[in-house]
Motif scaffolding. Structure first.
Motif, mmCIF file in Angstrom:
data_model
loop_
_atom_site.group_PDB
_atom_site.id
_atom_site.type_symbol
_atom_site.label_atom_id
_atom_site.label_comp_id
_atom_site.label_asym_id
_atom_site.label_seq_id
_atom_site.Cartn_x
_atom_site.Cartn_y
_atom_site.Cartn_z
ATOM 1 N N ASP B 164 0.832 -1.214 0.000
ATOM 2 C CA ASP B 164 0.000 0.000 0.000
ATOM 3 C C ASP B 164 0.862 1.257 0.000
ATOM 4 O OD1 ASP B 164 0.733 -1.006 2.606
ATOM 5 O OD2 ASP B 164 -0.507 0.562 3.502
ATOM 6 N N SER B 193 -0.645 -6.055 1.747
ATOM 7 C CA SER B 193 -0.387 -5.174 2.874
ATOM 8 C C SER B 193 -1.007 -5.830 4.099
ATOM 9 C CB SER B 193 -1.007 -3.794 2.648
ATOM 10 O OG SER B 193 -1.034 -3.102 3.883
ATOM 11 N N LYS B 196 -2.897 -3.284 6.420
ATOM 12 C CA LYS B 196 -4.189 -2.833 5.897
ATOM 13 C C LYS B 196 -5.129 -4.001 5.634
ATOM 14 C CE LYS B 196 -3.857 1.697 5.446
ATOM 15 N NZ LYS B 196 -2.957 2.339 4.491
#
Lengths: 115, 219
Positions: B164, B193, B196
């Motif tokens: 990300d 990621s 995330k």
């Protein structure tokens, strides 16, 4: 800094064999180390020096290292070539980026000297 | 007298690794290797949380001094064995054997070994795992596969983490992947990621099929 472990493994292996043969003193240990193994010769030597002081079998012994450079063989045309770094590796003849490593991955005890 | 040995320096470690492999039986074992801060523990947290209803899992947590990572793993509700290497830069097969003796291996499907954060030394030591997972966060730079060839060559799977953040870095994905493919043509690469929670599903699917395949081989 895994050189200390490597030296220790090597000394243990030599000691085991030497004891079995009735060898009382080791004068030299010969290792073969490929450059892609990330073992620094200076640190190997330092480790050997330090560890040999507390192991009578190795008093005054010398560590010899044969360093092997990295060599690749082109998967397409078979040409053997040296690899200085692993970025953008390509065959100097045909430009192919597919290769197998044929040298530089060694990490072994070749021999030792003693009496 | 000259005595020829022609013996691998790490032979003793390799013997122990083979013993570990036999002891692990049908458990799929992943050895996670990456730099400090690349997100190994975060990746584990997300993985354990997502898969804990499906699989019986445990973690061997290698850490130089602290128990911080082990506590994070414990919070996911999974058994964890903490190993402090007291300054040592890698886990060995012997340390792994001792840690694994605290686990009920027969009651596991999947075991993660989080190695000490380091791209060099852990790559040398076979712990008896099925697969080394190289974890590289892209903020570390696209030159890392070329700089640490042994790890990326040994890896059975590669996780590119913190993807990300790519817009904020000069990470050249094509260059990194080209170097990686030269070293290792077969390892699957997962760009994700962990923090995330993005792009994790292909990684989970890969683990699912690896666990099933290992089980299949045992029966």
């Amino acid at each position: 800094m895994h050189e200390m472990s490597l030296v220790q493994y090597a000394m243990d292996a030599v000691e085991q064999r030497a004891m079995g043969m009735g060898i009382r003193h080791v004068r030299g240990v010969y290792l073969v180390i490929g450059e892609m193994r990330g073992a620094l010769p200076e640190l190997m030597e330092y480790g050997f020096r330090v560890l040999s002081r507390s192991r009578p079998l190795f008093f005054g012994a010398v560590l010899h290292m044969e360093l092997r450079s990295v060599e690749a063989q082109c998967a397409d045309c078979g040409r053997r070539y040296g690899v200085r770094e692993f970025h953008g590796v390509a065959c100097p003849d045909c430009g192919s980026r597919v290769y197998t490593l044929v040298q530089g991955n060694e990490l072994y005890i070749e021999s030792f000297e003693g009496e | 007298m000259k005595v020829y040995l022609e013996q691998e320096i790490l032979q003793e470690n390799e013997h122990q690794a083979e013993e570990n492999r036999a002891r692990f039986g049908g458990v799929f074992v992943v050895n996670l290797i990456g730099s400090p801060g690349c997100g190994k523990t975060t990746l584990l947290e997300k993985t354990l949380t997502a898969l804990k209803e499906e699989f019986r899992m445990a973690v061997i947590e290698g850490d130089i001094y602290t128990t911080k990572d082990a506590r994070r793993i414990e919070a996911c509700g999974v058994s964890v064995v903490q190993v402090n290497t007291a300054g040592g830069c890698h886990l060995s097969a012997e340390i792994t054997a001792k840690a694994a003796s605290n686990l009920n291996l027969g009651a596991l499907d999947l075991l993660f070994i989080e190695n000490v954060g380091n791209l060099v030394c852990p790559a040398e030591f076979d712990l008896g795992e099925d697969c080394k997972a190289a974890v590289l966060s892209i903020v570390e730079g696209d030159d890392k596969p070329a700089k640490y060839p042994l790890l990326f060559r040994e890896a059975g799977v590669v996780v590119l983490n913190k993807c990300d953040l790519q817009p904020y870095t000069n990470f050249d994905m094509d260059s990194a992947l080209a170097d990686l493919r030269g070293l290792n043509a077969s390892a699957p690469v997962f760009s994700l990621s962990a923090a995330k929670g993005e792009g994790l599903d292909p990684w989970f699917d890969w683990l699912r099929s690896a666990v099933a395949e290992k089980k299949g081989r045992q029966t």
